[in-house]
Enzyme design. Structure first.
Site, mmCIF file in Angstrom:
data_model
loop_
_atom_site.group_PDB
_atom_site.id
_atom_site.type_symbol
_atom_site.label_atom_id
_atom_site.label_comp_id
_atom_site.label_asym_id
_atom_site.label_seq_id
_atom_site.Cartn_x
_atom_site.Cartn_y
_atom_site.Cartn_z
ATOM 1 N N VAL A 96 2.595 2.509 7.665
ATOM 2 C CA VAL A 96 3.008 2.710 9.059
ATOM 3 C C VAL A 96 4.131 3.743 9.092
ATOM 4 C CG1 VAL A 96 3.940 1.623 11.130
ATOM 5 C CG2 VAL A 96 2.342 0.340 9.677
ATOM 6 N N HIS A 100 10.817 1.290 8.310
ATOM 7 C CA HIS A 100 11.025 -0.162 8.364
ATOM 8 C C HIS A 100 11.475 -0.661 6.999
ATOM 9 C CE1 HIS A 100 6.814 0.735 7.391
ATOM 10 N NE2 HIS A 100 6.837 -0.324 6.604
HETATM 11 P P1 AMP Z 1 4.304 -0.051 4.691
HETATM 12 O O1 AMP Z 1 3.256 -0.006 3.629
HETATM 13 O O2 AMP Z 1 5.689 -0.119 4.116
HETATM 14 O O3 AMP Z 1 4.131 1.035 5.723
HETATM 15 O O4 AMP Z 1 4.113 -1.461 5.394
HETATM 16 C C1 AMP Z 1 3.566 -1.639 6.662
HETATM 17 C C2 AMP Z 1 3.500 -3.122 6.889
HETATM 18 O O5 AMP Z 1 3.214 -3.357 8.261
HETATM 19 C C3 AMP Z 1 2.403 -3.841 6.085
HETATM 20 O O6 AMP Z 1 2.994 -4.814 5.248
HETATM 21 C C4 AMP Z 1 1.505 -4.447 7.163
HETATM 22 O O7 AMP Z 1 1.008 -5.722 6.811
HETATM 23 C C5 AMP Z 1 2.456 -4.520 8.363
HETATM 24 N N1 AMP Z 1 1.807 -4.484 9.662
HETATM 25 C C6 AMP Z 1 0.855 -3.622 10.096
HETATM 26 N N2 AMP Z 1 0.526 -3.907 11.374
HETATM 27 C C7 AMP Z 1 1.295 -4.951 11.757
HETATM 28 C C8 AMP Z 1 1.425 -5.710 12.963
HETATM 29 N N3 AMP Z 1 0.681 -5.440 14.038
HETATM 30 N N4 AMP Z 1 2.316 -6.731 12.991
HETATM 31 C C9 AMP Z 1 3.057 -7.023 11.899
HETATM 32 N N5 AMP Z 1 2.997 -6.339 10.742
HETATM 33 C C10 AMP Z 1 2.125 -5.334 10.663
#
Ligand code: AMP
Length: 114
Positions: A96, A100
């Site tokens: 994403v 974060h």
């Molecule tokens: P990253 O790989 O650091 O970009 O992590 C993105 C995180 O966002 C992953 O652990 C996903 O499971 C989480 N994620 C994606 N969509 C959602 C959502 N709608 N609500 C909560 N977490 C999410």
């Protein structure tokens, strides 16, 4: 910056299990938890990756860390310990494109990470 699912969560357009929120930061449960506690702590200001953060955003980044520690206390994992992760780019598997911090706790974590 492209629209992400996190912007929609911040605007309450899609549901999330929010565990903390103030004017600058929101924290909600990860939908694919990798530990008993797995929360994402997100600045409301859309910064794509840690590499895109500017000097002008240094104070916000500091607050993000302080609030993350606050969330960890609130969730009861400050005593047992926790891991913070920021993924950046392809090799780290960043999915994403909205900065974060992963706050993971409730179980032991190995080091070095696999
Ligand atoms: P990253 O790989 O650091 O970009 O992590 C993105 C995180 O966002 C992953 O652990 C996903 O499971 C989480 N994620 C994606 N969509 C959602 C959502 N709608 N609500 C909560 N977490 C999410």
């Amino acid at each position: 910056m492209a629209e992400t699912v996190f912007s929609k969560i911040i605007r309450k357009e899609i549901p999330a299990e929010i565990v903390y929120e103030d004017e600058e930061v929101i924290a909600f449960k990860d939908i694919r938890p990798q530990a008993p506690v797995h929360v994402l702590v997100v600045p409301k200001e859309p910064i794509e990756t840690i590499a895109d953060a500017t000097e002008a955003q240094a104070e916000l980044l500091g607050k993000l860390l302080v609030r993350t520690a606050e969330v960890a206390r609130q969730l009861g994992i400050a005593e047992s310990g926790y891991r913070l992760v920021i993924n950046h780019g392809r090799d780290a598997g960043q999915e994403v494109l909205h900065l974060h911090i992963h706050l993971l706790g409730g179980r032991p974590f190995g080091w070095p990470p696999g």
